[in-house]
Design a protein around this motif. Structure first.
Motif, mmCIF file in Angstrom:
data_model
loop_
_atom_site.group_PDB
_atom_site.id
_atom_site.type_symbol
_atom_site.label_atom_id
_atom_site.label_comp_id
_atom_site.label_asym_id
_atom_site.label_seq_id
_atom_site.Cartn_x
_atom_site.Cartn_y
_atom_site.Cartn_z
ATOM 1 N N GLY A 66 0.917 -1.124 0.025
ATOM 2 C CA GLY A 66 0.021 0.143 0.086
ATOM 3 C C GLY A 66 0.913 1.221 -0.001
ATOM 4 O O GLY A 66 1.646 1.389 0.998
ATOM 5 N N PHE A 67 0.930 2.102 -1.181
ATOM 6 C CA PHE A 67 1.845 2.976 -1.134
ATOM 7 C C PHE A 67 1.818 4.306 -0.234
ATOM 8 O O PHE A 67 0.410 4.527 0.068
ATOM 9 C CB PHE A 67 1.727 3.815 -2.779
ATOM 10 C CG PHE A 67 2.188 2.549 -3.866
ATOM 11 C CD1 PHE A 67 3.681 2.877 -4.188
ATOM 12 C CD2 PHE A 67 1.463 1.667 -4.232
ATOM 13 C CE1 PHE A 67 4.168 1.775 -5.057
ATOM 14 C CE2 PHE A 67 1.906 0.749 -5.269
ATOM 15 C CZ PHE A 67 3.370 0.929 -5.486
ATOM 16 N N GLN A 68 2.785 4.961 -0.007
ATOM 17 C CA GLN A 68 2.574 6.261 0.876
ATOM 18 C C GLN A 68 2.058 7.336 0.180
ATOM 19 O O GLN A 68 1.121 7.951 0.396
ATOM 20 C CB GLN A 68 4.065 6.424 1.244
ATOM 21 C CG GLN A 68 4.136 7.838 2.180
ATOM 22 C CD GLN A 68 5.638 8.051 2.665
ATOM 23 O OE1 GLN A 68 6.576 7.326 2.365
ATOM 24 N NE2 GLN A 68 5.777 9.264 3.495
ATOM 25 N N TYR A 69 2.185 7.394 -1.356
ATOM 26 C CA TYR A 69 1.850 8.368 -2.108
ATOM 27 C C TYR A 69 1.128 7.726 -3.347
ATOM 28 O O TYR A 69 1.959 7.441 -4.405
ATOM 29 C CB TYR A 69 2.887 9.131 -2.843
ATOM 30 C CG TYR A 69 3.670 10.033 -1.501
ATOM 31 C CD1 TYR A 69 2.848 10.843 -0.864
ATOM 32 C CD2 TYR A 69 5.040 9.522 -1.169
ATOM 33 C CE1 TYR A 69 3.497 11.574 0.565
ATOM 34 C CE2 TYR A 69 5.635 10.295 -0.298
ATOM 35 C CZ TYR A 69 4.947 11.216 0.388
ATOM 36 O OH TYR A 69 5.532 11.831 1.555
ATOM 37 N N PHE A 99 -8.873 12.149 -5.944
ATOM 38 C CA PHE A 99 -9.106 11.454 -4.575
ATOM 39 C C PHE A 99 -8.482 12.427 -3.491
ATOM 40 O O PHE A 99 -7.222 12.891 -3.817
ATOM 41 C CB PHE A 99 -8.805 10.098 -4.293
ATOM 42 C CG PHE A 99 -9.360 9.046 -5.052
ATOM 43 C CD1 PHE A 99 -10.295 9.443 -6.389
ATOM 44 C CD2 PHE A 99 -9.481 7.685 -4.491
ATOM 45 C CE1 PHE A 99 -11.017 8.624 -7.022
ATOM 46 C CE2 PHE A 99 -10.095 6.990 -5.116
ATOM 47 C CZ PHE A 99 -10.910 7.250 -6.461
ATOM 48 N N SER A 100 -8.986 12.788 -2.260
ATOM 49 C CA SER A 100 -8.291 13.401 -1.221
ATOM 50 C C SER A 100 -7.161 12.293 -0.688
ATOM 51 O O SER A 100 -7.354 11.197 -0.890
ATOM 52 C CB SER A 100 -9.326 13.659 -0.177
ATOM 53 O OG SER A 100 -9.626 12.562 0.590
ATOM 54 N N GLY A 101 -6.351 13.043 0.185
ATOM 55 C CA GLY A 101 -5.386 12.116 0.736
ATOM 56 C C GLY A 101 -5.779 10.854 1.468
ATOM 57 O O GLY A 101 -5.402 9.902 1.129
ATOM 58 N N LYS A 153 -7.460 8.352 -1.039
ATOM 59 C CA LYS A 153 -6.268 7.395 -1.659
ATOM 60 C C LYS A 153 -6.126 6.410 -0.696
ATOM 61 O O LYS A 153 -5.733 5.228 -1.281
ATOM 62 C CB LYS A 153 -5.038 8.421 -2.111
ATOM 63 C CG LYS A 153 -5.546 9.085 -3.129
ATOM 64 C CD LYS A 153 -4.387 9.912 -3.647
ATOM 65 C CE LYS A 153 -4.570 10.914 -4.662
ATOM 66 N NZ LYS A 153 -3.693 12.115 -4.861
ATOM 67 N N LYS A 154 -5.770 6.470 0.401
ATOM 68 C CA LYS A 154 -5.229 5.452 1.298
ATOM 69 C C LYS A 154 -6.490 4.536 1.476
ATOM 70 O O LYS A 154 -6.143 3.188 1.898
ATOM 71 C CB LYS A 154 -5.018 6.026 2.900
ATOM 72 C CG LYS A 154 -3.880 7.273 2.730
ATOM 73 C CD LYS A 154 -2.544 6.386 2.166
ATOM 74 C CE LYS A 154 -1.352 7.396 2.217
ATOM 75 N NZ LYS A 154 -0.959 7.951 3.221
ATOM 76 N N ARG A 155 -7.727 5.004 1.677
ATOM 77 C CA ARG A 155 -8.765 4.005 1.663
ATOM 78 C C ARG A 155 -8.853 3.087 0.540
ATOM 79 O O ARG A 155 -9.013 2.011 0.738
ATOM 80 C CB ARG A 155 -10.091 4.645 1.836
ATOM 81 C CG ARG A 155 -10.374 5.339 3.206
ATOM 82 C CD ARG A 155 -11.814 5.254 3.515
ATOM 83 N NE ARG A 155 -12.232 6.258 4.356
ATOM 84 C CZ ARG A 155 -13.086 6.534 4.746
ATOM 85 N NH1 ARG A 155 -14.211 5.526 4.812
ATOM 86 N NH2 ARG A 155 -13.171 7.484 5.899
ATOM 87 N N ASN A 156 -8.607 3.667 -0.551
ATOM 88 C CA ASN A 156 -8.681 2.921 -2.021
ATOM 89 C C ASN A 156 -7.338 1.800 -1.890
ATOM 90 O O ASN A 156 -7.552 0.687 -2.395
ATOM 91 C CB ASN A 156 -8.303 3.746 -3.134
ATOM 92 C CG ASN A 156 -8.898 3.174 -4.308
ATOM 93 O OD1 ASN A 156 -9.850 2.451 -4.379
ATOM 94 N ND2 ASN A 156 -8.382 3.627 -5.402
ATOM 95 N N GLU A 157 -6.312 2.219 -1.140
ATOM 96 C CA GLU A 157 -5.117 1.286 -1.132
ATOM 97 C C GLU A 157 -5.834 0.174 -0.327
ATOM 98 O O GLU A 157 -5.413 -0.904 -0.528
ATOM 99 C CB GLU A 157 -3.836 1.784 -0.283
ATOM 100 C CG GLU A 157 -3.278 2.891 -1.356
ATOM 101 C CD GLU A 157 -2.505 2.591 -2.448
ATOM 102 O OE1 GLU A 157 -2.961 2.646 -3.580
ATOM 103 O OE2 GLU A 157 -1.731 1.738 -2.413
ATOM 104 N N VAL A 158 -6.167 0.505 0.973
ATOM 105 C CA VAL A 158 -6.676 -0.576 1.589
ATOM 106 C C VAL A 158 -7.724 -1.501 0.955
ATOM 107 O O VAL A 158 -7.745 -2.857 1.117
ATOM 108 C CB VAL A 158 -7.294 -0.230 3.074
ATOM 109 C CG1 VAL A 158 -7.635 -1.360 3.949
ATOM 110 C CG2 VAL A 158 -6.223 0.335 3.725
ATOM 111 N N LEU A 159 -8.451 -0.894 0.102
ATOM 112 C CA LEU A 159 -9.732 -1.768 -0.542
ATOM 113 C C LEU A 159 -8.777 -2.682 -1.459
ATOM 114 O O LEU A 159 -9.297 -3.859 -1.545
ATOM 115 C CB LEU A 159 -10.346 -0.727 -1.591
ATOM 116 C CG LEU A 159 -11.286 -1.344 -2.497
ATOM 117 C CD1 LEU A 159 -12.486 -2.325 -1.660
ATOM 118 C CD2 LEU A 159 -12.163 -0.296 -3.331
#
Ligand SMILES: Nc1ncnc2c1ncn2[C@@H]1O[C@H](COP(=O)(O)OP(=O)(O)OP(=O)(O)O)[C@@H](O)[C@H]1O
Ligand SMILES: [Mg+2]
Lengths: 480, 274
Positions: free
Chosen positions: B102-105, B165-167, B170-176
């Motif tokens: 899951g990427f930082q950015y 996507f807001s910051g 994006k992070k939620r999309n990574e966990v998805l």
């Protein structure tokens, strides 16, 4: 896998339509002079006005020079080495599809364009053109019920001579340019569409062009006339066999939209592009122009250009009607040694006319991809507006992209906006997709099709997926 | 785990306690500069590890080397994933085999539909495991169910991948993506950064749900908040491209109170690897 490596091998692009149909053809001898022009006209039993049209064009063409301003390099074309008429031998009158040579039907089957009653596409009427002639047009009956005429140009000359005489050459004059003049002298077949007043054409119309012989040129001619308040969506597709030699394709397309009429013209061009060393492929020199003659008329060009060794093509709109609208959405993908010099011309004549230009050029391998666009705003075009956006994507470090916008305005109250950008396939985007299990090849084509999304969204539904697939196919082998 | 009654899973089953990821003396450079200077780390199924350390200490570099980013060159050392030489695999094969980052950015990919991207990627992993691929309809059902884990609005499926996507989104999309790919080893690089208080709780719960006795998780983080929600079995502190110190959850708490200077002073007092 670095993006450089990923892209280096964008080099072995298979071409699925490269087969030749073995069929007996009637060809005239190579070369061009006045007698050839007369012969073509007489083979087609044309009325005198058309013979005169051809002869005048031939005379003008002889006095013209091949244009050299485009960023294209190719050996000189020997116009005496080209066959100007080639037709599959078959019964003169094809009353029904049963009379069409099965080899031809099979050819179009293989191309994914089934013509027979049982298999043909659901809501798309197709005119199938093989070398110089149209071999079949589907759904003619159903269209006729709505008063829509969709037939080959040859039939139109016989059945609707007054419409042809009135509009042929009215948008692209005989002497417009070298290739248009040549086409006007020797054009063979093409499609004719007429949509009467107030009729919304009930289905997509489509012409599929197939070049089959290695020494015949294809010079098709398309004319679409849409009356007041009527509308039509039309799509053309093109493929050709793989030959070591180059074939010339010089088409002319004319569109006329009257008051409140709308024409959507889409092209998916996949002519053979030559091999990875640049041997063979189609020389595609095409003149396409739409006349927004009436008030609030609208003409929209959408093109997906993936084939041809050389593409020289500037579909444009003459926005004569007040508040008329012209649109140009283009994706041009060049690979290997392909060269494309393409763009549009928006000529604003009427007050309040508006135009939008979205161009996406993708260049890979040693290819050169140039956008060339003219926006011309005349003195009467008060309040005219243009918005242009030209984006280029480079794949690898050998490919080139150029943008040549020409803006001429003689109207102070007009607005012209131009945006341009150039990017490389981003390594981080590629890696992101790969890190989700996606093969680099699929990843590159995903990125490219994302880059083209705005244009693909303009294609008729049935063909948007096709365009996506075609692009993926063209990018196949992009990763070593 | 999804039902495996109808389709056989090709992946050999994992037992709790199996070593999933083993990093030995890893050195890596980028742009001619050595960033990783001898990282060793062993992660077993059922474990949650936290990786902390100053900005620029090499945490993201380590995660990208594990995932196979082409910009980083491994100059020495090895990484084994289960019984495979991970460094010999392409990035896509690592992902297919069950390694997830899951990427930082997370990057934005304009024009590429999030739904289609998620489907292709989910199917790539499924194919590797011998599961049938999901068509558009089946996948839509599946992804909607999965989105509930991170309480993400299905409207995000219609948008381009991460574009606009807001910051936190994006992070939620990574966990998805993690939830869809069902990795055996998940590395989450600052997935907690940029999340609001509620979102942090939601994401932390999601990650906890996805951490199974048969999988391992490496959380890269700067904050105790995340570790309050997900208790790590091990906490590692990275400095200048090495793991300087390893401890348990108390180490993270001590860091929170005392900062990294305290560790620097204790240089050389490495605790042994688990
Ligand atoms: N592609 C690159 N080019 C040049 N330097 C790089 C590159 N990638 C990383 N670095 C350098 O490597 C060092 C480690 O970076 P890294 O991103 O791994 O740190 P980090 O521990 O994740 O920091 P943070 O906590 O700020 O995320 C930094 O000094 C960074 O500038
Ligand atoms: Mg980092």
């Amino acid at each position: 896998m670095s993006s450089a490596a990923a892209v280096e091998a964008l080099n072995k692009t298979p071409y699925r339509y490269g087969f030749v149909t073995d069929i007996e053809t009637e060809k005239i001898a190579k070369g061009l002079d006045e007698s050839v022009v007369r012969l073509i006209s007489s083979k087609k039993q044309e009325p005198d006005f058309l013979l005169q049209f051809r002869l005048k064009a031939y005379a003008q063409w002889q006095a013209m020079e091949e244009p050299d301003w485009a960023a294209l390099r190719y050996p000189p074309i020997d116009y005496q080495e080209i066959v100007y008429y080639s037709a599959p031998r078959q019964k003169e009158q094809k009353a029904s599809l049963e009379d069409v040579d099965p080899a031809l039907l099979e050819t179009f089957d293989k191309l994914g364009i089934p013509l027979s009653e049982q298999k043909r596409l659901g809501n798309v009427a197709v005119d199938a053109v093989f070398d110089s002639v149209s071999i079949a047009t589907t759904y003619k009956q159903k269209l006729a019920e709505h008063g829509v005429v969709f037939c080959s140009m040859g039939e139109a000359v016989k059945d609707y001579p007054e419409l042809v005489e009135r509009y042929l050459g009215s948008v692209v004059p005989i002497g417009d340019n070298f290739f248009a003049a040549l086409n006007s002298a020797v054009f063979s077949d093409g499609s004719f569409v007429y949509v009467p007043k107030g009729v919304q054409c009930p289905m997509e119309l489509s012409t599929y062009f197939r070049i089959n012989s290695d020494d015949a040129g294809q010079f098709e001619r398309t004319l679409i006339v849409v009356e007041e308040g009527a509308s039509v969506s039309y799509l053309e597709g093109c493929t050709a066999p793989m030959f070591d030699t180059n074939q010339l394709h010089a088409a002319v397309v004319e569109l006329v939209a009257l008051d409140d009429a709308s024409i959507k013209y889409s092209t998916v061009q996949n002519w053979y592009a030559g091999d990875e060393n640049g041997k063979g492929g189609i020389y595609n020199f095409v003149t396409k122009r739409g006349l927004c003659k009436g008030k609030r008329s609208r003409i929209s060009w959408t093109q997906v250009e993936t084939g041809s060794a050389i593409t020289w093509k500037y579909p444009g709109c003459v926005l004569r009607g007040q508040d008329s609208v012209g649109e140009f959405y283009s994706v041009a993908l060049t690979n290997h040694h392909q060269q494309a010099d393409t763009g549009t011309k928006m000529v604003h004549v009427g007050p309040g006319s508006r135009s939008t230009i979205i161009s996406k050029g993708i260049s890979s391998g040693h290819a050169v991809n140039s956008y060339r666009g003219l926006v011309n705003i005349g003195p009467q075009a008060r309040g005219a507006r243009n918005f242009s956006q030209c984006d280029s994507m480079l794949i690898g470090d050998q490919a080139a992209a150029n943008t040549h916008p020409y803006i001429q305005s003689r109207q102070p109250e007009a607005t012209v906006e131009h945006e341009a950008s150039t990017c490389h396939i981003s390594e981080d985007q590629l890696f992101y997709l790969q890190s989700r299990g996606i093969e680099p090849e699929a990843a590159v084509s995903m990125l490219v099709s994302g880059f083209c999304r705005d244009v693909f969204n303009q294609l008729p539904m049935e063909f948007a997926a096709e365009a996506d697939k075609l692009l993926a196919l063209k990018l196949e082998g992009s990763v070593g | 785990m999804t039902s495996t009654e109808t389709t056989p899973v090709c992946e050999t089953p994992v037992q709790t306690g199996d070593v999933l990821l083993s990093i030995e003396n890893l050195h890596a450079r980028v742009e001619g500069k050595e960033i990783l200077r001898g990282v060793s780390l062993r992660i077993r199924a059922g474990e949650i590890h936290a990786l902390m350390g100053r900005n620029g200490s090499g945490k993201s570099t380590l995660s990208k080397v594990i995932a196979g980013h082409p910009a980083y060159t491994v100059t020495a050392g090895a990484i084994h994933y289960r019984d495979q030489d991970l460094l010999a695999l392409s990035p896509e094969d690592r992902a297919r085999a069950g390694v997830f980052l899951g990427f930082q950015y997370p990057v934005e990919i304009p024009g590429v539909s999030n739904l289609e991207f998620l489907r292709v990627s989910c199917n790539a992993r499924r194919q590797h495991r011998g599961q049938e691929e999901l068509d558009t309809f089946a996948f839509e059902d599946h992804v909607r169910d999965t989105m509930a884990i991170v309480q993400m609005d299905p409207a995000f499926l219609e948008r381009s991948v991460n574009e606009g996507f807001s910051g936190g989104e994006k992070k939620r999309n990574e966990v998805l993506q993690m939830a869809l790919l069902e990795p055996l080893v998940a590395i989450l690089d600052e997935t907690d950064s940029g999340l609001d208080i509620d979102a942090l709780r939601i994401v932390a719960n999601g990650v906890k749900t996805l951490a199974l006795p048969t999988t391992a998780t490496l959380l890269i983080t700067h904050y105790q908040r995340l570790l309050d929600a997900i208790t790590p079995d091990f906490v590692h502190v990275m400095a200048e491209g090495r793991i300087l110190r390893t401890g348990d959850k108390d180490l993270a708490m001590a860091l929170e109170q005392r900062g990294y200077d305290w560790i620097d002073g204790a240089d050389g007092a490495d605790t042994p690897q688990p």
